[in-house]
Scaffold this active site. Structure first.
Site, PDB file in Angstrom:
ATOM      1  N   GLY A  83       1.488  -0.792   0.021  1.00 38.89           N
ATOM      2  CA  GLY A  83      -0.268  -0.098   0.034  1.00 38.89           C
ATOM      3  C   GLY A  83       1.250   1.351   0.138  1.00 38.89           C
ATOM      4  O   GLY A  83       0.202   2.359   0.397  1.00 38.89           O
ATOM      5  N   GLY A  85       2.848   1.917  -2.881  1.00 35.86           N
ATOM      6  CA  GLY A  85       3.297   3.033  -4.679  1.00 35.86           C
ATOM      7  C   GLY A  85       4.117   1.953  -4.971  1.00 35.86           C
ATOM      8  O   GLY A  85       4.753   2.793  -5.912  1.00 35.86           O
ATOM      9  N   SER A  88       4.167  -4.020  -5.358  1.00 37.35           N
ATOM     10  CA  SER A  88       3.595  -4.803  -4.669  1.00 37.35           C
ATOM     11  C   SER A  88       2.690  -5.840  -5.037  1.00 37.35           C
ATOM     12  O   SER A  88       3.401  -7.492  -5.132  1.00 37.35           O
ATOM     13  CB  SER A  88       3.828  -4.112  -2.581  1.00 37.35           C
ATOM     14  OG  SER A  88       2.612  -5.130  -2.132  1.00 37.35           O
ATOM     15  N   ALA A  91       3.693  -6.578  -8.133  1.00 33.96           N
ATOM     16  CA  ALA A  91       4.840  -7.540  -7.949  1.00 33.96           C
ATOM     17  C   ALA A  91       4.622  -8.838  -7.766  1.00 33.96           C
ATOM     18  O   ALA A  91       4.620  -9.663  -8.511  1.00 33.96           O
ATOM     19  CB  ALA A  91       5.898  -7.441  -7.127  1.00 33.96           C
ATOM     20  N   ASP A 132       3.041  -0.530 -13.611  1.00 36.86           N
ATOM     21  CA  ASP A 132       3.721  -1.412 -12.189  1.00 36.86           C
ATOM     22  C   ASP A 132       3.987  -2.784 -12.787  1.00 36.86           C
ATOM     23  O   ASP A 132       5.236  -3.345 -12.209  1.00 36.86           O
ATOM     24  CB  ASP A 132       2.719  -1.330 -10.915  1.00 36.86           C
ATOM     25  CG  ASP A 132       2.386  -0.289 -10.375  1.00 36.86           C
ATOM     26  OD1 ASP A 132       2.745   1.075 -11.716  1.00 36.86           O
ATOM     27  OD2 ASP A 132       1.694  -0.369  -9.504  1.00 36.86           O
TER      28      ASP A 132
HETATM   29  C1  MEV Z   1      -0.032   3.593  -9.479  1.00 42.44           C
HETATM   30  O1  MEV Z   1       2.097   2.697  -9.348  1.00 42.44           O
HETATM   31  C2  MEV Z   1       0.078   4.274 -10.841  1.00 42.44           C
HETATM   32  C3  MEV Z   1      -1.197   4.701 -10.762  1.00 42.44           C
HETATM   33  O2  MEV Z   1      -0.743   6.025 -12.468  1.00 42.44           O
HETATM   34  C4  MEV Z   1      -1.431   3.975 -11.506  1.00 42.44           C
HETATM   35  C5  MEV Z   1      -2.150   3.321 -12.246  1.00 42.44           C
HETATM   36  O3  MEV Z   1      -1.033   3.402 -13.293  1.00 42.44           O
HETATM   37  O4  MEV Z   1      -2.195   1.576 -12.588  1.00 42.44           O
HETATM   38  C6  MEV Z   1      -2.001   5.992  -9.796  1.00 42.44           C
END
Ligand code: MEV
Length: 314
Positions: A83, A85, A88, A91, A132
């Site tokens: 939670g 950013g 996680s 991954a 991600d």
């Molecule tokens: C999350 O790491 C990044 C966001 O842009 C959401 C996404 O790209 O899925 C907020």
């Protein structure tokens, strides 16, 4: 095959989060913190030894569903704060997808894994971008929607009328410090908040456009190894993200405390809590500055390998 082990890295976003959901450019890099999974065929689904209701483990449920719902006992061990950013859950999805592919004797292509894991993320969080999962599957650095920025084309992904082109980019050696607020913030609701703001407000759409421009300039600076320019753009991006309403007091304090000792700093990922990142050549001083504002800092290594998996007969 009755057993498999896999691991996949977390990531941080250098530039472009939130705007990337609408097809704008973004750049993310994999970091030396990984999610480890061991899976073996079993009579029922188990997670870390406990019998589990898959409704409470939607990533596992979605990916198992794509792999004939073969029941597995899964052991998870993550070095990526949740939670925060740092990717996680992406991954987890990437590593589990890879482990299931090994178990089922399917191909281990990074592209297929990135795509399957992205679908799992959308199933769990509603909406998002493949940033991600692509960073975690590929490793190194990835740029989305910047096909002319000099990277090597990896794959294209389409969903809900939005297309993303994903390229691999070389990230020159630079030092980044991550500062965690310790406040968990789920990505889905933050993405939704920006969507509502953007849908009802021309000004918010302009901010999303501007983030796209800043990101394109930043990719050039990154490839040229121009830390001063990249840092300035990161700080500008933080201000734009703050206008979109995804920063927080804690993040702002840590960004401001880092800036006198850094080329630039910004929140990273969905925001709302989670983490910030600073580009610096004084990592110890930046770590102290972040700690003095109540944050939890660590220096990250970039240039790490993407998803890895192997068979284990048990
Ligand atoms: C999350 O790491 C990044 C966001 O842009 C959401 C996404 O790209 O899925 C907020």
């Amino acid at each position: 095959m009755n057993g498999a082990s896999a691991s996949a890295p977390g990531k941080f976003v250098i530039l472009g989060e939130h705007a990337v959901v609408y097809g704008k450019p973004a750049v993310a890099v994999a970091i030396n913190r990984r999610f480890y999974i061991r899976a073996r065929r079993n009579d029922d689904f188990r997670i870390n030894g406990e019998s589990t209701d898959l409704r409470f483990n939607p990533h596992i449920r979605y990916i198992a569903g794509r792999n004939d719902m073969i029941p597995v006992s899964v052991h998870m061990d993550s070095k990526i704060p949740t939670g925060s950013g740092l990717g996680s859950s992406a991954a987890l999805s990437v590593a589990f997808s890879a482990a299931m592919r090994v178990l089922c004797g399917r191909s281990m292509g990074r592209e297929e894994i990135a795509k399957e894991a992205f679908e799992a993320e959308c199933y769990c969080q509603g909406r998002g971008s493949p940033m991600d999962t692509s960073a975690s599957a590929n490793g190194g650095g990835v740029a989305l929607n910047a096909p002319d920025a000099g990277g090597s084309h990896l794959w294209d992904i389409d969903r809900d009328g939005v297309s993303w082109s994903v390229s691999g980019i070389d990230v020159p050696p630079m030092t980044f410090v991550i500062g965690c607020t310790g406040i968990k913030a789920a990505t889905g609701p933050l993405v939704e908040r920006v969507r509502k703001y953007k849908d009802g407000n021309r000004f918010a759409s302009d901010i999303v456009e501007e983030i796209g421009q800043v990101t394109l300039e930043g990719i050039d600076a990154l490839r040229a190894g121009d830390a001063e320019c990249l840092g300035r753009l990161m700080t500008k991006d933080h201000k734009l993200l703050s206008i979109l309403g995804v920063s927080s007091n804690e993040l702002n304090k840590m960004v401001n405390a880092s800036l006198p000792h850094a080329y630039g700093a910004k929140l990273t990922g969905a925001g709302g809590g989670g983490c910030m990142v600073a580009l610096t050549d004084q990592p110890d001083i930046v770590c102290e500055a972040i700690s003095s504002r109540g944050g939890f800092p660590f220096v990250v290594k970039t240039g790490v390998e993407g998803v890895k998996a192997s068979a284990k007969n048990e």
